[in-house]
Design a protein around this motif. Structure first.
Motif, mmCIF file in Angstrom:
data_model
loop_
_atom_site.group_PDB
_atom_site.id
_atom_site.type_symbol
_atom_site.label_atom_id
_atom_site.label_comp_id
_atom_site.label_asym_id
_atom_site.label_seq_id
_atom_site.Cartn_x
_atom_site.Cartn_y
_atom_site.Cartn_z
ATOM 1 N N SER A 270 0.796 -1.217 0.064
ATOM 2 C CA SER A 270 0.069 0.112 -0.044
ATOM 3 C C SER A 270 0.833 1.412 0.193
ATOM 4 C CB SER A 270 -0.896 -0.098 1.180
ATOM 5 O OG SER A 270 -2.058 -0.956 0.898
ATOM 6 N N TYR A 359 -7.943 8.443 -1.631
ATOM 7 C CA TYR A 359 -7.784 7.219 -0.844
ATOM 8 C C TYR A 359 -6.315 7.426 -0.316
ATOM 9 C CZ TYR A 359 -11.978 4.532 -1.976
ATOM 10 O OH TYR A 359 -13.276 4.206 -2.114
ATOM 11 N N GLY A 362 -6.140 9.842 2.599
ATOM 12 C CA GLY A 362 -6.667 9.220 3.623
ATOM 13 C C GLY A 362 -5.853 8.262 4.393
ATOM 14 N N PHE A 363 -5.059 7.500 3.369
ATOM 15 C CA PHE A 363 -4.248 6.463 3.965
ATOM 16 C C PHE A 363 -3.393 7.373 4.768
ATOM 17 C CE2 PHE A 363 -1.401 2.680 3.391
ATOM 18 C CZ PHE A 363 -0.102 3.387 3.753
ATOM 19 N N MET A 406 -7.308 1.093 2.262
ATOM 20 C CA MET A 406 -7.505 2.319 1.310
ATOM 21 C C MET A 406 -6.508 2.365 0.280
ATOM 22 S SD MET A 406 -9.618 4.623 3.314
ATOM 23 C CE MET A 406 -8.911 6.265 3.240
ATOM 24 N N LEU A 409 -7.792 0.257 -2.502
ATOM 25 C CA LEU A 409 -9.092 0.730 -3.304
ATOM 26 C C LEU A 409 -8.109 1.792 -3.989
ATOM 27 C CD1 LEU A 409 -11.769 0.729 -0.614
ATOM 28 C CD2 LEU A 409 -11.538 -0.515 -2.747
ATOM 29 N N GLY A 410 -7.398 2.679 -3.645
ATOM 30 C CA GLY A 410 -6.745 3.665 -4.233
ATOM 31 C C GLY A 410 -5.891 2.984 -5.540
ATOM 32 N N HIS A 413 -8.769 2.137 -8.364
ATOM 33 C CA HIS A 413 -9.106 3.351 -8.873
ATOM 34 C C HIS A 413 -8.107 3.801 -9.755
ATOM 35 C CE1 HIS A 413 -12.463 2.713 -5.897
ATOM 36 N NE2 HIS A 413 -13.238 3.676 -6.573
ATOM 37 N N LYS A 430 -15.657 9.593 -5.797
ATOM 38 C CA LYS A 430 -15.248 10.434 -4.606
ATOM 39 C C LYS A 430 -16.444 10.586 -3.208
ATOM 40 C CE LYS A 430 -13.142 14.354 -6.986
ATOM 41 N NZ LYS A 430 -13.484 14.231 -8.406
ATOM 42 N N ALA A 433 -15.345 7.258 -1.288
ATOM 43 C CA ALA A 433 -14.158 7.408 -0.481
ATOM 44 C C ALA A 433 -14.212 8.290 0.869
ATOM 45 C CB ALA A 433 -13.000 8.128 -1.464
ATOM 46 N N PHE A 437 -13.942 6.875 4.529
ATOM 47 C CA PHE A 437 -13.145 7.438 5.715
ATOM 48 C C PHE A 437 -13.837 7.687 6.879
ATOM 49 C CE2 PHE A 437 -9.403 9.924 6.774
ATOM 50 C CZ PHE A 437 -9.867 11.017 7.265
ATOM 51 N N TYR A 484 -17.969 0.385 1.140
ATOM 52 C CA TYR A 484 -17.290 -0.815 0.486
ATOM 53 C C TYR A 484 -18.242 -1.231 -0.846
ATOM 54 C CZ TYR A 484 -13.635 -1.031 3.813
ATOM 55 O OH TYR A 484 -12.761 -0.590 4.925
#
Lengths: 547, 337, 218
Positions: A270, A359, A362-363, A406, A409-410, A413, A430, A433, A437, A484
């Motif tokens: 990640s 994402y 947020g990570f 995250m 998922l990032g 995408h 968006k 996401a 979060f 999700y």
């Protein structure tokens, strides 16, 4: 980076011949040697496992709405949290980014036609599913209730559930990891395009390399550990049985020797993804490339030296505790270095808040909290109080869900246009996401408070005064679940109805973007030659088809 | 207090405040760094947001001084965390000499507590305020963990060995006792109460009969009974020709073994010698002691050990040891514990 | 590809640029796999070392249950098989089919002899009541520790034997390929890689033998 001698098809890949339409039929998928198809095969498998693990989580959180645990019985609850852990760790998080994104992107990113050992790659997918089948069998034949940690003597002498099948499933899936690790290291060493020196490799590739070191050196130890535990349980031979002079704590040492590095297997990929996304969506060179690359390797190696911090109150000596606590502090530093470097990359950049970037950002925030709370556990005195409480649960979910998931998922995408040749709906992405979060924080932040209050882990029933915080957590979980579900729906939708994507939708630099979307089976019409530095965003590329 | 909602656990032991201090330091550091990163991200994302015109982005590769700064300063902060935590941890693992000893046996799914004076409790532990208490623990089956959040103490109870934890209650009251190591079916019901009482009240409780489960005889006398029932006295006598070593005054002394090693005769040694006598035969004796595995429970073992600890050197033969020791004498023998 | 006179001629797999890259990648792959094996066996060795430290006397006594003669013979057999494997690799590069197959078969034969002796030892242990678990009947001093020793004996030598069986299977495959004329100076990678694997398995035994058979012999 600048490249020369690359012929790239101008036609959108979706209307030309690409790896998706080169061959049709189930056999062409099940017997493929194409790393891209194998990545998608893995995507299908792990999505199913994620759904199973998520279902277990839902049941757990619903049951914890009330202190008396009215939804399911004690035994069922114990089986639920065990399956949640086993499925999410061994069958979702460990393979997720390496086996899906790594398999797909690694050869593209280094300008190769495939991985070094394509048949081993396919074999690893089958081995993975074989392991999954054993794990599923234990679920269907009544479940397993030892916790994903399988501690002895409970797992060997006390539990009356199908422990062997679950442990055997995890054991087999480990071989899939080992094969992936061998494949990645050999590929990175031997198959980089001309001009791509180690210092010009994308940071995602560095992350795959570091992760693969752990795959190769760590996984065999859990294999032996599970094997010994299975033998003891099956044949009543007491390798960990104190009555025979065996030591139940030895199991913990062997188990955590892999399982601590395993958490770095789950986070390093990640981090690699975040490096890729941050530069593209700041239009900036990554700040501190060599520090990020070195940090990845440092985390992989140091991660093997800290396993005892899971055992401060298990009967380990004070001196061992001191050593492991100190080393655990040391291993935190490279991660902090990465967080600072990513943040600095935004400075004087051109920040574009698309879904992958949401994402990634947020990570950074959630991983920072997760990593800092790890220090509470690395500190000896506070760990005595916090060990085996909900504080630990919150800590690792901040890293694994707020961080690793995250990032996953990032990645999905970010590379979706490249993988499918289609665009997902950006507005909806968006929103999803943000829902993820917010839902995530509501679910897991109250658990820090619960943990310091003293609510232990793996508790089916709990004292009344802990209820409010549990209700908040469950509310957050339901929001998280929605977050999700949305990508699942719109990503599948986009495969058929999404607008076609350009070859380089984001205007990113990186060899994978210099070929068609989706790529042809052999990745590049001609092997690219690399002449420039990585993340060279000095000449921004105009972006077509921006939503 | 049990049953009362709060967002922070009460401090009911002398060490709780020390641990909370470290905790608050960690919270402060975490808050500062998390908020700083979050703020930086938000500020940068707004200030440097993408605009429609093409921009020539100045290259910004890195700054060694910055890298070193944000490597070294966090490392120094973690060193503070390490040293501070280590110091308090060593305190947690060093019971005071005068600690009151209580024995705990965990089993699926209950805590069995034995006071030396004879009181036995199930899922409850009465302790005096203002006096260090040391728990010596083991498990009959799988690994459990004795956890009292209000005291901030926790230690696993492991089958086949003795572990210990100590605390000094600073406030009278009733506090949660949890099992903190998953142990199967009713793990979350393996809970109870620690009841801290003012010293005078504790003494009354100790010598009274309310709240006991089982016989009130002291562990020492129970141990003596077992010692006689199991025939230990046949070999373990004071005279020099005895088949087994003299146990009087043995506890915590160095013992020379047949294989040349020298070990300390602590609780673990005594337990092993009863269950697996061939493992550590004393020098000068034959390896003829039979095993008593299966013939004596974990609690019985603790009683035997407490009895052996109470045996004074030279001045008393085993069968002359008084059935009930005074509190002061018990303290004396516990000092070695 | 077929070369009419010399049998199969190899280019390289499509993902590689040339035969040399393929060889380098295969070699690195095999070394990585062996690194993993070191950790795999290392974990059981560590378990053994720990218990051996805890129960030194009992383990030394238990070691006497094993037949030093058979263990020594097996050690010699395995070292010899590594020698024949070296010749097989050499012939794969330089020699003809018959020599290649001959040395491969010799290695397989020695490996099978090893397994045969191991099978005999295991059966003997069974008859002596030394198989851990329900069938364990030894009741001398330190019986539990003897059982622990025997557990580790069976696990360690069993895993080793499993690796031998797989190795023999691979060697059989190589014989078939050699028969088809696959191996020559320009391409003998599979034989060389199998040689690495075989030598590694031999090396594991070189560590197993003293740890299990030789401790406690005076």
């Amino acid at each position: 980076m600048t490249t020369t001698e690359t012929t790239v098809s101008d036609a959108h890949g979706a209307s030309g011949v690409n790896y998706l339409n080169a061959d049709y039929g189930v056999r062409s998928w099940l017997f493929t040697k194409d790393h891209k198809r194998i990545g998608l095969l893995y995507l299908a498998s792990i999505t199913i496992f994620f759904a199973l693990g998520g279902l277990a989580a839902l049941m757990i959180r619903l049951d914890l709405l009330t202190p008396a645990g009215d939804l399911v019985g004690d035994e069922t609850y114990n089986k639920l949290f065990t399956m949640h852990g086993v499925v999410m760790i061994f069958f979702f998080l460990v393979p997720s980014i390496p086996a899906v994104i790594g398999n797909f992107m690694l050869p593209l990113m280094i300008g190769a036609r495939d991985l070094a050992f394509p048949r081993l790659n396919l074999a690893s997918w089958y081995i993975f599913n074989l392991g999954g089948a054993f794990a599923l069998w234990s679920l269907l034949s009544g479940g397993v209730d030892t916790g994903w940690t399988f501690y002895t003597p409970y797992s060997t002498m006390s539990s009356n559930t199908n422990v062997i099948s679950a442990a055997f499933g995890a054991f087999i899936s480990g071989f899939a990891s080992i094969l992936t690790g061998v494949n990645f290291i050999a590929t990175i060493h031997r198959m980089r395009a001309p001009g791509m020196t180690w210092g010009r490799m994308p940071l995602f590739v560095w992350a795959m390399y570091a992760t693969s070191i752990i795959f190769v050196l760590g996984t065999p130890v859990i294999a032996i550990t599970l094997l010994l535990m299975i033998l003891e349980r099956a044949f009543h031979i007491g390798i960990f049985d104190p009555a025979l002079g065996g030591d139940p704590i030895l199991f913990q040492h062997l188990f955590w020797f892999y399982s601590h590095p395993a958490v770095y297997i789950m986070i390093l990929p990640s981090m690699g993804v975040v490096s890729e996304i941050i530069t593209c969506f700041s239009r900036n060179r990554i700040f501190g490339y060599s520090f990020i690359a070195a940090s990845s390797i440092a985390i992989a190696l140091l991660g093997f030296l800290v396993w005892g911090h899971h055992m401060f109150v298990s009967g380990q000596s004070v001196n061992a505790g001191l050593i492991f606590s100190f080393l655990s502090m040391v291993v935190a530093i490279p991660s902090a270095v990465k967080v600072f470097n990513w943040t600095a990359t935004l400075y004087r950049g051109s920040v574009w808040l698309q879904a992958p970037m949401l994402y990634a950002l947020g990570f950074i925030g959630l991983f920072t909290i997760g990593g800092l709370t790890g220090l509470f556990l690395a500190t000896l005195a506070t760990d005595v109080h916090l060990h085996d409480t909900y504080f630990v649960v919150a800590h690792f979910h901040y890293i694994m869900v707020g961080g690793a998931l995250m990032g996953y998922l990032g990645a999905i995408h970010f590379w979706w246009p490249k993988i499918t040749g289609r665009l997902y709906p950006e507005g909806l992405a968006k929103i999803a996401a943000v829902i993820v979060f917010l839902g995530f924080n509501l679910t897991f932040f109250p658990q820090f408070v619960l943990g310091y209050l003293g609510m232990p882990r793996r508790y089916h029933v709990y004292p009344d005064e802990f209820q409010i915080l549990n209700v908040l957590s469950t509310a957050g979980a339901s929001i998280l679940g929605v977050g999700y579900l949305l990508p699942l729906l719109y990503l599948v939708w986009s495969m058929r109805y999404g607008p076609k994507a350009a070859d380089n939708h984001w205007g990113a630099v990186g060899l994978e973007w210099q070929t068609t979307s989706p790529p042809p089976t052999n990745n590049f019409e001609q092997t690219p030659v690399v002449t420039g530095e990585p993340y060279d965003y000095r000449d921004p590329v105009e972006v077509k088809d921006v939503a | 207090m049990i049953g009362r909602f709060s967002l922070f656990p009460e401090q009911a032991s002398t060490v709780a405040g020390q641990i909370d201090a470290i905790y608050f330091f960690l919270v402060a550091v975490s808050a500062v760094f998390s908020l700083a990163i979050a703020a930086a991200i938000v500020v940068f994302a707004v200030r440097f947001r993408r605009s429609k015109e093409r921009q020539v982005i100045p290259t910004w590769e890195g700054l060694l001084s910055l890298e070193l700064t944000w490597t070294i300063i966090p490392f120094l902060i973690t060193l503070v965390m390490f040293f501070w935590g280590a110091r308090v941890f060593i305190t947690l693992r060093t019971p005071p000499e005068n600690a009151l000893q209580v024995y705990v046996v965990g089993k699926q799914w209950m805590w069995k507590v034995q006071h030396v004076e004879g009181k036995r409790e199930i899922n409850e532990l009465h302790v005096p305020v203002g006096r260090p208490v040391k728990l010596v623990m083991t498990s009959e089956d799988v690994i459990h963990s004795f956890f009292v959040p209000a005291f901030r103490v926790k230690q696993d109870a492991v089958p086949g060995r003795y572990t210990s934890l100590w605390f000094e209650a600073s406030k009278a009251g009733e506090y949660h006792l949890f099992c903190a190591e998953y142990c199967g079916g009713q793990h979350s019901r393996m809970i109870g109460r620690v009841i801290a009482m003012e010293p005078a009240e504790f003494q009354r409780w100790l010598s009274g009969s309310t709240g006991t489960t089982g016989n009130p005889s002291s562990m020492v006398s129970a141990g003596q009974q077992l010692f006689e029932q199991l025939g230990c006295a046949t070999c373990h006598q004071e005279n020099s020709g005895a088949r087994g070593p003299n146990l009087a005054g043995l506890f915590n002394k160095q013992v020379a073994l047949l294989d040349g090693r020298s070990v300390v005769a602590d609780e673990a040694y005594l337990r092993e010698s009863i269950l697996n006598p061939q493992a550590a035969v004393v020098a000068g004796y034959q390896p003829i002691m039979p095993t008593f595995k299966g013939l004596v429970s974990e609690e019985g073992l603790l009683q035997l050990i407490t009895y052996i600890k109470s045996l004074q050197a030279a001045d008393a033969a085993p069968d002359a040891a008084p059935a009930v020791k005074t509190h002061a004498t018990l303290q004396g023998s516990e000092e070695q514990g | 590809m077929h070369d009419a006179g010399a049998g199969v001629v190899h280019g390289h797999a499509h993902q590689f640029d040339d035969a040399e890259q393929q060889y380098e990648a295969s070699s690195l792959g095999m070394w990585l796999f062996l690194a993993q094996e070191v950790l795999f066996f290392g974990a059981v060795f560590a378990t053994y070392a720990y218990y051996s430290f805890l129960h030194t006397d009992a383990f030394e006594a238990a070691s006497n249950h094993l037949s030093l003669t058979l263990g020594t013979i097996n050690t010699v057999v395995l070292i010899a098989s590594s020698l024949t494997m070296v010749f097989a690799v050499h012939q794969a590069q330089h020699g003809g089919k018959r020599a290649q197959i001959g040395w491969l078969l010799a290695t397989m034969l020695l490996g099978t002899v090893f397994l045969g002796i191991k099978a005999y030892e295991y059966t003997h242990k069974f008859h002596e009541g030394l198989v851990p678990g329900a069938l364990f009947t030894y009741s001398g001093p330190d019986a539990p520790q003897h059982q622990l020793f025997m557990c580790l004996y069976f696990v360690m030598t069993g895993l080793h034997a499993l690796h031998m069986i797989i190795g023999i299977g691979i060697l059989a495959t190589l014989c078939v390929l050699a028969q088809r004329g696959w191996f020559r100076a320009g391409y003998y990678t599979p034989v060389e890689m199998t040689g690495l694997y075989w030598h590694f398995v031999d090396l594991v035994w070189i560590f197993l033998f003293p740890l299990l058979y030789l401790i406690g012999r005076h």
